[in-house]
Design a protein around this motif. Structure first.
Motif, PDB file in Angstrom:
ATOM      1  N   ALA A 169       0.859  -1.179   0.000  1.00  0.00           N
ATOM      2  CA  ALA A 169       0.000   0.000   0.000  1.00  0.00           C
ATOM      3  C   ALA A 169       0.890   1.222   0.000  1.00  0.00           C
ATOM      4  O   ALA A 169       2.046   1.168   0.434  1.00  0.00           O
ATOM      5  N   VAL A 170       0.352   2.330  -0.498  1.00  0.00           N
ATOM      6  CA  VAL A 170       1.124   3.579  -0.596  1.00  0.00           C
ATOM      7  C   VAL A 170       0.307   4.719  -0.021  1.00  0.00           C
ATOM      8  O   VAL A 170      -0.892   4.852  -0.291  1.00  0.00           O
ATOM      9  N   LEU A 171       0.979   5.566   0.770  1.00  0.00           N
ATOM     10  CA  LEU A 171       0.382   6.810   1.254  1.00  0.00           C
ATOM     11  C   LEU A 171       1.351   7.925   0.924  1.00  0.00           C
ATOM     12  O   LEU A 171       2.522   7.878   1.307  1.00  0.00           O
ATOM     13  N   TYR A 172       0.876   8.951   0.180  1.00  0.00           N
ATOM     14  CA  TYR A 172       1.769  10.006  -0.293  1.00  0.00           C
ATOM     15  C   TYR A 172       1.106  11.376  -0.174  1.00  0.00           C
ATOM     16  O   TYR A 172      -0.112  11.497  -0.030  1.00  0.00           O
ATOM     17  N   ASP A 173       1.942  12.412  -0.247  1.00  0.00           N
ATOM     18  CA  ASP A 173       1.500  13.805  -0.157  1.00  0.00           C
ATOM     19  C   ASP A 173       1.215  14.326  -1.565  1.00  0.00           C
ATOM     20  O   ASP A 173       2.136  14.522  -2.356  1.00  0.00           O
ATOM     21  N   VAL A 174      -0.028  14.583  -1.868  1.00  0.00           N
ATOM     22  CA  VAL A 174      -0.426  14.988  -3.212  1.00  0.00           C
ATOM     23  C   VAL A 174       0.064  16.390  -3.565  1.00  0.00           C
ATOM     24  O   VAL A 174       0.094  16.763  -4.754  1.00  0.00           O
ATOM     25  N   ASN A 175       0.469  17.178  -2.571  1.00  0.00           N
ATOM     26  CA  ASN A 175       0.942  18.539  -2.822  1.00  0.00           C
ATOM     27  C   ASN A 175       2.460  18.646  -2.923  1.00  0.00           C
ATOM     28  O   ASN A 175       3.002  19.756  -3.022  1.00  0.00           O
ATOM     29  N   ASN A 176       3.144  17.508  -2.884  1.00  0.00           N
ATOM     30  CA  ASN A 176       4.603  17.496  -2.864  1.00  0.00           C
ATOM     31  C   ASN A 176       5.122  16.747  -4.086  1.00  0.00           C
ATOM     32  O   ASN A 176       4.880  15.547  -4.238  1.00  0.00           O
ATOM     33  N   VAL A 199      -2.513  -2.691  -3.204  1.00  0.00           N
ATOM     34  CA  VAL A 199      -3.919  -2.857  -2.841  1.00  0.00           C
ATOM     35  C   VAL A 199      -4.587  -1.548  -2.392  1.00  0.00           C
ATOM     36  O   VAL A 199      -5.819  -1.466  -2.340  1.00  0.00           O
ATOM     37  N   ALA A 200      -3.793  -0.546  -2.069  1.00  0.00           N
ATOM     38  CA  ALA A 200      -4.342   0.762  -1.694  1.00  0.00           C
ATOM     39  C   ALA A 200      -3.334   1.836  -2.073  1.00  0.00           C
ATOM     40  O   ALA A 200      -2.127   1.666  -1.872  1.00  0.00           O
ATOM     41  N   TYR A 201      -3.854   2.938  -2.625  1.00  0.00           N
ATOM     42  CA  TYR A 201      -2.992   4.027  -3.109  1.00  0.00           C
ATOM     43  C   TYR A 201      -3.661   5.328  -2.685  1.00  0.00           C
ATOM     44  O   TYR A 201      -4.495   5.886  -3.396  1.00  0.00           O
ATOM     45  N   GLU A 202      -3.316   5.807  -1.488  1.00  0.00           N
ATOM     46  CA  GLU A 202      -4.008   6.917  -0.858  1.00  0.00           C
ATOM     47  C   GLU A 202      -3.129   8.164  -0.776  1.00  0.00           C
ATOM     48  O   GLU A 202      -1.895   8.066  -0.681  1.00  0.00           O
ATOM     49  N   SER A 203      -3.781   9.328  -0.778  1.00  0.00           N
ATOM     50  CA  SER A 203      -3.039  10.588  -0.717  1.00  0.00           C
ATOM     51  C   SER A 203      -3.545  11.472   0.417  1.00  0.00           C
ATOM     52  O   SER A 203      -4.650  11.298   0.931  1.00  0.00           O
ATOM     53  N   ASN A 204      -2.711  12.429   0.795  1.00  0.00           N
ATOM     54  CA  ASN A 204      -3.057  13.421   1.817  1.00  0.00           C
ATOM     55  C   ASN A 204      -2.459  14.763   1.432  1.00  0.00           C
ATOM     56  O   ASN A 204      -1.702  14.858   0.454  1.00  0.00           O
ATOM     57  N   GLY A 205      -2.783  15.801   2.172  1.00  0.00           N
ATOM     58  CA  GLY A 205      -2.227  17.125   1.932  1.00  0.00           C
ATOM     59  C   GLY A 205      -1.052  17.402   2.851  1.00  0.00           C
ATOM     60  O   GLY A 205      -0.888  16.760   3.890  1.00  0.00           O
ATOM     61  N   THR A 206      -0.234  18.387   2.470  1.00  0.00           N
ATOM     62  CA  THR A 206       0.964  18.709   3.243  1.00  0.00           C
ATOM     63  C   THR A 206       0.636  19.149   4.668  1.00  0.00           C
ATOM     64  O   THR A 206       1.367  18.826   5.610  1.00  0.00           O
ATOM     65  N   LYS A 207      -0.458  19.865   4.843  1.00  0.00           N
ATOM     66  CA  LYS A 207      -0.807  20.405   6.153  1.00  0.00           C
ATOM     67  C   LYS A 207      -1.690  19.474   6.985  1.00  0.00           C
ATOM     68  O   LYS A 207      -2.054  19.808   8.111  1.00  0.00           O
ATOM     69  N   ASP A 208      -2.031  18.307   6.442  1.00  0.00           N
ATOM     70  CA  ASP A 208      -2.903  17.385   7.169  1.00  0.00           C
ATOM     71  C   ASP A 208      -2.255  16.919   8.474  1.00  0.00           C
ATOM     72  O   ASP A 208      -1.044  16.667   8.528  1.00  0.00           O
ATOM     73  N   GLN A 209      -3.076  16.799   9.495  1.00  0.00           N
ATOM     74  CA  GLN A 209      -2.639  16.280  10.788  1.00  0.00           C
ATOM     75  C   GLN A 209      -3.328  14.952  11.120  1.00  0.00           C
ATOM     76  O   GLN A 209      -2.814  14.156  11.897  1.00  0.00           O
ATOM     77  N   ASP A 210      -4.484  14.736  10.518  1.00  0.00           N
ATOM     78  CA  ASP A 210      -5.278  13.535  10.774  1.00  0.00           C
ATOM     79  C   ASP A 210      -5.288  12.668   9.512  1.00  0.00           C
ATOM     80  O   ASP A 210      -5.790  13.077   8.464  1.00  0.00           O
ATOM     81  N   PHE A 211      -4.708  11.470   9.617  1.00  0.00           N
ATOM     82  CA  PHE A 211      -4.598  10.565   8.476  1.00  0.00           C
ATOM     83  C   PHE A 211      -5.497   9.337   8.645  1.00  0.00           C
ATOM     84  O   PHE A 211      -5.317   8.327   7.963  1.00  0.00           O
ATOM     85  N   SER A 212      -6.444   9.419   9.574  1.00  0.00           N
ATOM     86  CA  SER A 212      -7.242   8.240   9.922  1.00  0.00           C
ATOM     87  C   SER A 212      -8.078   7.717   8.758  1.00  0.00           C
ATOM     88  O   SER A 212      -8.237   6.498   8.600  1.00  0.00           O
ATOM     89  N   ALA A 213      -8.624   8.618   7.940  1.00  0.00           N
ATOM     90  CA  ALA A 213      -9.460   8.161   6.822  1.00  0.00           C
ATOM     91  C   ALA A 213      -8.634   7.349   5.825  1.00  0.00           C
ATOM     92  O   ALA A 213      -9.042   6.246   5.403  1.00  0.00           O
ATOM     93  N   GLN A 214      -7.476   7.887   5.448  1.00  0.00           N
ATOM     94  CA  GLN A 214      -6.615   7.175   4.502  1.00  0.00           C
ATOM     95  C   GLN A 214      -6.107   5.864   5.092  1.00  0.00           C
ATOM     96  O   GLN A 214      -6.067   4.828   4.413  1.00  0.00           O
ATOM     97  N   LEU A 215      -5.706   5.903   6.351  1.00  0.00           N
ATOM     98  CA  LEU A 215      -5.155   4.709   6.986  1.00  0.00           C
ATOM     99  C   LEU A 215      -6.219   3.631   7.184  1.00  0.00           C
ATOM    100  O   LEU A 215      -5.927   2.439   7.077  1.00  0.00           O
ATOM    101  N   THR A 216      -7.451   4.035   7.461  1.00  0.00           N
ATOM    102  CA  THR A 216      -8.547   3.063   7.595  1.00  0.00           C
ATOM    103  C   THR A 216      -8.753   2.304   6.290  1.00  0.00           C
ATOM    104  O   THR A 216      -8.923   1.076   6.278  1.00  0.00           O
ATOM    105  N   THR A 217      -8.712   3.046   5.169  1.00  0.00           N
ATOM    106  CA  THR A 217      -8.848   2.410   3.849  1.00  0.00           C
ATOM    107  C   THR A 217      -7.686   1.464   3.585  1.00  0.00           C
ATOM    108  O   THR A 217      -7.872   0.342   3.090  1.00  0.00           O
ATOM    109  N   ILE A 218      -6.481   1.909   3.915  1.00  0.00           N
ATOM    110  CA  ILE A 218      -5.287   1.085   3.680  1.00  0.00           C
ATOM    111  C   ILE A 218      -5.322  -0.185   4.516  1.00  0.00           C
ATOM    112  O   ILE A 218      -5.086  -1.293   4.012  1.00  0.00           O
ATOM    113  N   ILE A 219      -5.626  -0.047   5.793  1.00  0.00           N
ATOM    114  CA  ILE A 219      -5.627  -1.208   6.693  1.00  0.00           C
ATOM    115  C   ILE A 219      -6.687  -2.227   6.276  1.00  0.00           C
ATOM    116  O   ILE A 219      -6.462  -3.444   6.339  1.00  0.00           O
TER     117      ILE A 219
END
Length: 387
Positions: A169-176, A199-219
């Motif tokens: 699975a991948v979690l990355y910063d879409v603004n970077n 199996v999961a390819y999720e993104s977040n923003g640079t200023k995000d502090q809460d990653f629970s939504a993305q991590l829930t999908t990944i897990i």
């Protein structure tokens, strides 16, 4: 009348002296993040630069064409922002009239900053940027770090071998730019192995502090490991949140993890994880150990990879200046001499390893994988070199 003549004479002497001093000085700019999201990167780069500057000027200056010149370093804060990196580059070029620029470090700033340097025909070396676009079709822009098309497969191959992984699975910063580019390269490299899917390819923003939504999908997708090509300050939030949500598997990281501040921010949650990077301080020998020991004695902390890469970037620039063979007091002419001097470098032995350079100005060099030990230190795991 006499007073007026004396004033003119004093002014003339001052101007001549100032011009002579300027001609005897080589002014170099640094486009670094002293504030913003990753200020430790700017601090480490500046620390290494100040050490190098003291060495050169303490020896009477840099010898070019049989004559010695003092170096002057001008530091400009890019605030860890893309737009500020462009502004900082323009100030260094137009106002400070530097003849070359070290930085930006992060690809998020180095890609736009490199465009500005290239458009203004000013040589630039990025110590830490791994995104290909930093130097792509930019003859005035160089780098000291390996590229993501190399780093991505290194991470994929290591994770498959070390974790026995079949899915990722991948979690990355879409603004970077760095994070987006490396995530894409990794995904392609993983899928090319044919072991199993991402199996999961999720993104977040640079200023995000809460990653629970993305991590829930990944897990929920049950990956064998999670690849996180994000800056250390984000990783320090992501890993503990993943543990809180019940994820017990391993993480694989990239060179943007490579600062002791990751451990300070993350704590024990990051112990036992791995990441690819540019050098490992533990077990270093020769000139690398000398640099590390001196840095620790002066600043009380182990130098991260961006500090070591800044040292090597300055070394590359010094070699480019020496190759120029002379110093021209006209900044525009001197910039061209330095660019040509840099382009003529075919190989370079630095404290982060030996490099050969391709036609794009990119180094071909080895990467290392390190483990974060139970004591929170970065321990060498293996070295991976281009075939």
């Amino acid at each position: 009348m006499f007073r007026g003549f004396l004033s003119v004479l004093v002014l003339t002497v001052f101007l001549v002296t100032s011009q002579a001093f300027a001609a005897e000085t080589i002014k170099i700019g640094f486009n670094i993040p002293l504030t913003g999201d990753i200020p430790e990167v700017g601090e480490g780069s500046k620390n290494a630069a100040e050490m190098y500057l003291a060495d050169i000027n303490g020896a009477g200056g840099l010898e070019v064409g049989g004559k010695k010149y003092m170096l002057e370093f001008v530091y400009m804060d890019n605030e860890s922002k893309a737009e500020s990196a462009v502004t900082a580059a323009l100030k260094l070029i137009d106002q400070a009239e530097v003849v070359a620029i070290i930085g930006p470090n992060s690809s998020k700033q180095a890609v736009p900053g490199g465009g500005t340097a290239n458009e203004n025909r000013t040589p630039m070396i990025s110590p830490w940027s791994t995104n290909p676009n930093t130097t792509l079709d930019r003859p005035w822009v160089f780098r000291a770090a390996f590229l993501d098309p190399f780093q991505g497969p290194v991470a994929a191959n290591f994770a498959a071998k070390k974790f026995g992984a079949k899915t990722a699975a991948v979690l990355y910063d879409v603004n970077n730019d760095y994070s987006v580019g490396l995530a894409e390269v990794f995904k392609s490299a993983w899928e090319a192995k044919g072991l199993g899917p991402v199996v999961a390819y999720e993104s977040n923003g640079t200023k995000d502090q809460d990653f629970s939504a993305q991590l829930t999908t990944i897990i929920a997708a049950k990956p064998d490991f999670i690849f996180v090509p994000e800056n250390y300050n984000q990783v320090a939030l992501i890993i503990p949140q993943a543990r809180d949500l019940g994820y017990k598997g391993p993480f694989m990281g990239s060179d943007a993890w490579g600062t002791p501040d990751l451990v300070k921010l993350c704590g024990e949650e990051c112990n036992g994880q791995y990441f690819s990077t540019h050098y490992a301080a533990a077990g270093a020998k020769g000139a690398t150990k000398v640099f590390i020991d001196r840095y620790m004695a002066k600043y009380g902390a182990e130098p991260a990879d961006y500090a070591a890469l800044t040292w090597d970037s300055i070394g590359l620039l010094v070699e480019g200046i020496k190759n120029a063979g002379k110093v021209d007091s006209n900044p525009r002419k001197m910039r061209k001499l330095i660019r040509d001097g840099l382009a003529s470098i075919k190989s370079f032995d630095g404290i982060t390893g030996s490099s050969k350079f391709d036609a794009q100005g990119d180094p071909i060099k080895c990467a290392v994988v390190v483990k974060i030990s139970d004591e929170g230190t970065f321990v060498f795991e293996e070295s991976v070199c281009p075939k």
